[in-house]
Design a protein around this motif. Sequence first.
Motif, PDB file in Angstrom:
ATOM      1  N   TYR A 153       0.749  -1.189  -0.066  1.00  6.73           N
ATOM      2  CA  TYR A 153      -0.083   0.135  -0.056  1.00  6.73           C
ATOM      3  C   TYR A 153       0.731   1.233  -0.062  1.00  6.73           C
ATOM      4  O   TYR A 153       1.980   1.068   0.218  1.00  6.73           O
ATOM      5  N   SER A 154       0.149   2.412  -0.418  1.00  6.56           N
ATOM      6  CA  SER A 154       0.894   3.569  -0.571  1.00  6.56           C
ATOM      7  C   SER A 154      -0.141   4.494   0.329  1.00  6.56           C
ATOM      8  O   SER A 154      -1.245   4.583   0.123  1.00  6.56           O
ATOM      9  N   VAL A 155       0.476   5.736   0.792  1.00  7.58           N
ATOM     10  CA  VAL A 155      -0.305   6.897   1.565  1.00  7.58           C
ATOM     11  C   VAL A 155       0.331   8.109   1.063  1.00  7.58           C
ATOM     12  O   VAL A 155       1.754   8.291   1.389  1.00  7.58           O
ATOM     13  N   HIS A 156      -0.637   9.116   0.663  1.00  9.79           N
ATOM     14  CA  HIS A 156      -0.276  10.405   0.165  1.00  9.79           C
ATOM     15  C   HIS A 156      -0.892  11.041   0.820  1.00  9.79           C
ATOM     16  O   HIS A 156      -2.366  11.377   0.870  1.00  9.79           O
TER      17      HIS A 156
ATOM     18  N   GLY B 241       4.353   5.060  -6.162  1.00  7.60           N
ATOM     19  CA  GLY B 241       4.739   5.148  -4.581  1.00  7.60           C
ATOM     20  C   GLY B 241       6.206   5.612  -4.598  1.00  7.60           C
ATOM     21  O   GLY B 241       6.953   5.656  -5.688  1.00  7.60           O
ATOM     22  N   GLY B 242       6.736   5.898  -3.458  1.00  6.03           N
ATOM     23  CA  GLY B 242       8.283   6.316  -3.357  1.00  6.03           C
ATOM     24  C   GLY B 242       8.677   7.518  -4.142  1.00  6.03           C
ATOM     25  O   GLY B 242       9.869   7.874  -4.680  1.00  6.03           O
ATOM     26  N   LEU B 243       7.667   8.574  -4.291  1.00  7.96           N
ATOM     27  CA  LEU B 243       7.700   9.804  -4.804  1.00  7.96           C
ATOM     28  C   LEU B 243       8.259  10.662  -3.747  1.00  7.96           C
ATOM     29  O   LEU B 243       8.026  10.715  -2.517  1.00  7.96           O
ATOM     30  N   GLU B 244       9.309  11.623  -3.963  1.00  6.21           N
ATOM     31  CA  GLU B 244       9.668  12.552  -3.174  1.00  6.21           C
ATOM     32  C   GLU B 244       8.999  13.705  -3.041  1.00  6.21           C
ATOM     33  O   GLU B 244       8.764  14.495  -3.975  1.00  6.21           O
ATOM     34  N   PRO B 245       8.285  14.071  -1.915  1.00  6.32           N
ATOM     35  CA  PRO B 245       7.533  15.137  -1.571  1.00  6.32           C
ATOM     36  C   PRO B 245       8.636  16.485  -1.791  1.00  6.32           C
ATOM     37  O   PRO B 245       9.769  16.429  -1.717  1.00  6.32           O
ATOM     38  N   PRO B 246       8.003  17.860  -2.187  1.00  9.73           N
ATOM     39  CA  PRO B 246       6.561  17.944  -2.516  1.00  9.73           C
ATOM     40  C   PRO B 246       6.166  17.446  -3.732  1.00  9.73           C
ATOM     41  O   PRO B 246       6.872  17.482  -4.607  1.00  9.73           O
ATOM     42  N   TYR B 247       5.039  16.921  -3.976  1.00  7.71           N
ATOM     43  CA  TYR B 247       4.349  16.606  -5.312  1.00  7.71           C
ATOM     44  C   TYR B 247       2.926  16.893  -5.066  1.00  7.71           C
ATOM     45  O   TYR B 247       2.499  17.330  -3.857  1.00  7.71           O
ATOM     46  N   TYR B 248       1.986  16.650  -5.985  1.00  9.28           N
ATOM     47  CA  TYR B 248       0.509  16.919  -6.098  1.00  9.28           C
ATOM     48  C   TYR B 248      -0.210  15.904  -6.439  1.00  9.28           C
ATOM     49  O   TYR B 248       0.022  15.172  -7.174  1.00  9.28           O
TER      50      TYR B 248
ATOM     51  N   ALA C   5      -4.162  10.993  -9.910  1.00 10.95           N
ATOM     52  CA  ALA C   5      -2.977  11.636 -10.816  1.00 10.95           C
ATOM     53  C   ALA C   5      -1.972  12.377  -9.985  1.00 10.95           C
ATOM     54  O   ALA C   5      -2.303  13.110  -9.105  1.00 10.95           O
ATOM     55  N   TYR C   6      -0.565  11.988 -10.073  1.00 11.69           N
ATOM     56  CA  TYR C   6       0.388  12.384  -9.286  1.00 11.69           C
ATOM     57  C   TYR C   6       1.376  13.548 -10.379  1.00 11.69           C
ATOM     58  O   TYR C   6       1.644  13.071 -11.464  1.00 11.69           O
ATOM     59  N   PHE C   7       1.446  14.698  -9.785  1.00 14.31           N
ATOM     60  CA  PHE C   7       2.117  15.749 -10.683  1.00 14.31           C
ATOM     61  C   PHE C   7       3.205  16.240  -9.822  1.00 14.31           C
ATOM     62  O   PHE C   7       3.098  16.566  -8.682  1.00 14.31           O
ATOM     63  N   ARG C   8       4.428  16.582 -10.469  1.00  8.42           N
ATOM     64  CA  ARG C   8       5.377  17.218  -9.788  1.00  8.42           C
ATOM     65  C   ARG C   8       5.081  18.722  -9.081  1.00  8.42           C
ATOM     66  O   ARG C   8       5.560  19.020  -7.943  1.00  8.42           O
ATOM     67  N   ASP C   9       4.250  19.591  -9.920  1.00  7.63           N
ATOM     68  CA  ASP C   9       3.950  20.917  -9.565  1.00  7.63           C
ATOM     69  C   ASP C   9       2.751  21.387 -10.384  1.00  7.63           C
ATOM     70  O   ASP C   9       2.137  20.766 -11.069  1.00  7.63           O
ATOM     71  N   GLU C  10       2.597  22.646  -9.820  1.00  7.32           N
ATOM     72  CA  GLU C  10       1.157  23.128 -10.293  1.00  7.32           C
ATOM     73  C   GLU C  10       1.122  23.623 -11.910  1.00  7.32           C
ATOM     74  O   GLU C  10       0.093  23.403 -12.668  1.00  7.32           O
TER      75      GLU C  10
ATOM     76  N   SER D 176       4.322  11.127   2.675  1.00 10.34           N
ATOM     77  CA  SER D 176       4.054  10.083   1.848  1.00 10.34           C
ATOM     78  C   SER D 176       4.895   8.803   2.678  1.00 10.34           C
ATOM     79  O   SER D 176       5.989   9.038   3.043  1.00 10.34           O
ATOM     80  N   TYR D 177       4.254   7.514   2.488  1.00 11.28           N
ATOM     81  CA  TYR D 177       4.819   6.415   2.796  1.00 11.28           C
ATOM     82  C   TYR D 177       4.110   5.180   2.351  1.00 11.28           C
ATOM     83  O   TYR D 177       3.072   5.257   1.935  1.00 11.28           O
ATOM     84  N   GLY D 178       5.071   4.045   2.502  1.00 11.79           N
ATOM     85  CA  GLY D 178       4.128   3.028   1.873  1.00 11.79           C
ATOM     86  C   GLY D 178       4.690   1.519   2.649  1.00 11.79           C
ATOM     87  O   GLY D 178       5.616   1.717   3.360  1.00 11.79           O
ATOM     88  N   PHE D 179       3.911   0.448   2.265  1.00  9.77           N
ATOM     89  CA  PHE D 179       4.313  -0.991   2.760  1.00  9.77           C
ATOM     90  C   PHE D 179       4.407  -1.900   1.543  1.00  9.77           C
ATOM     91  O   PHE D 179       3.619  -1.843   0.576  1.00  9.77           O
ATOM     92  N   GLU D 180       5.430  -2.957   1.594  1.00 13.10           N
ATOM     93  CA  GLU D 180       5.403  -3.871   0.345  1.00 13.10           C
ATOM     94  C   GLU D 180       5.739  -5.230   1.296  1.00 13.10           C
ATOM     95  O   GLU D 180       6.806  -5.136   2.035  1.00 13.10           O
ATOM     96  N   ARG D 181       4.993  -6.171   1.107  1.00  8.80           N
ATOM     97  CA  ARG D 181       5.190  -7.444   1.839  1.00  8.80           C
ATOM     98  C   ARG D 181       6.688  -7.833   1.559  1.00  8.80           C
ATOM     99  O   ARG D 181       7.045  -8.038   0.124  1.00  8.80           O
TER     100      ARG D 181
END
Lengths: 111, 111
Positions: free
Chosen positions: A95-98, B7-14, B63-68, B105-110
Amino acid sequence: MSHHLVGGLEPPYYTVVFTSVQTQELEGYGEVAVRMGQLVKDVPGFLGLDSARTPGGVGITVAYFRDEEAIAAWRRNLEHQEAQRRGREQWYQRYSVHVGRVERSYGFERG
Amino acid sequence: MSHHLVGGLEPPYYTVVFTSVQTQELEGYGEVAVRMGQLVKDVPGFLGLDSARTPGGVGITVAYFRDEEAIAAWRRNLEHQEAQRRGREQWYQRYSVHVGRVERSYGFERG
């Protein structure tokens, strides 16, 4: 189709986007999901919840909160923490959380 | 279950959260949805897409975007504008859009 969607909230508010892929070990999941959906309503500053899951695929839940303190209060809830633990142990492959601060929102409704 | 999640995106993002309930007039929808999913990849600053729909119920696309500026570029795309017009005219009973700036943001993977 009378499905409700969260809308019409006045910014600023927060979206907690939870995306997930489940395992096939879903014993207990439905019951806990319903319980969490009820419990979160008691959190001051909780504004609503939208949820969708493609069968056998990705699930997305979006929880709406007024401020960071409301999110923190939900994170501190012990029954919620126990559900998260079971999720990692049993129900979720990944899962991911944003967590986003919403400054702009809009909507459409058929006349 | 090898479904991908952003997942694994570096904040900040949108995050642009699009929640919807469809009509039963879905002629042309699938084709245009696939096309939009390809077209958005060409937008500089586009980071990814997650999507889920409960059959007969609510759909959520994030949808995930880097900036406005990346969001604005996608909004200016004429083919996207035409798809939105058809959506309001034919495919959607209602929808909501929530644009959030992600600081965490954060995530989990088995394992």
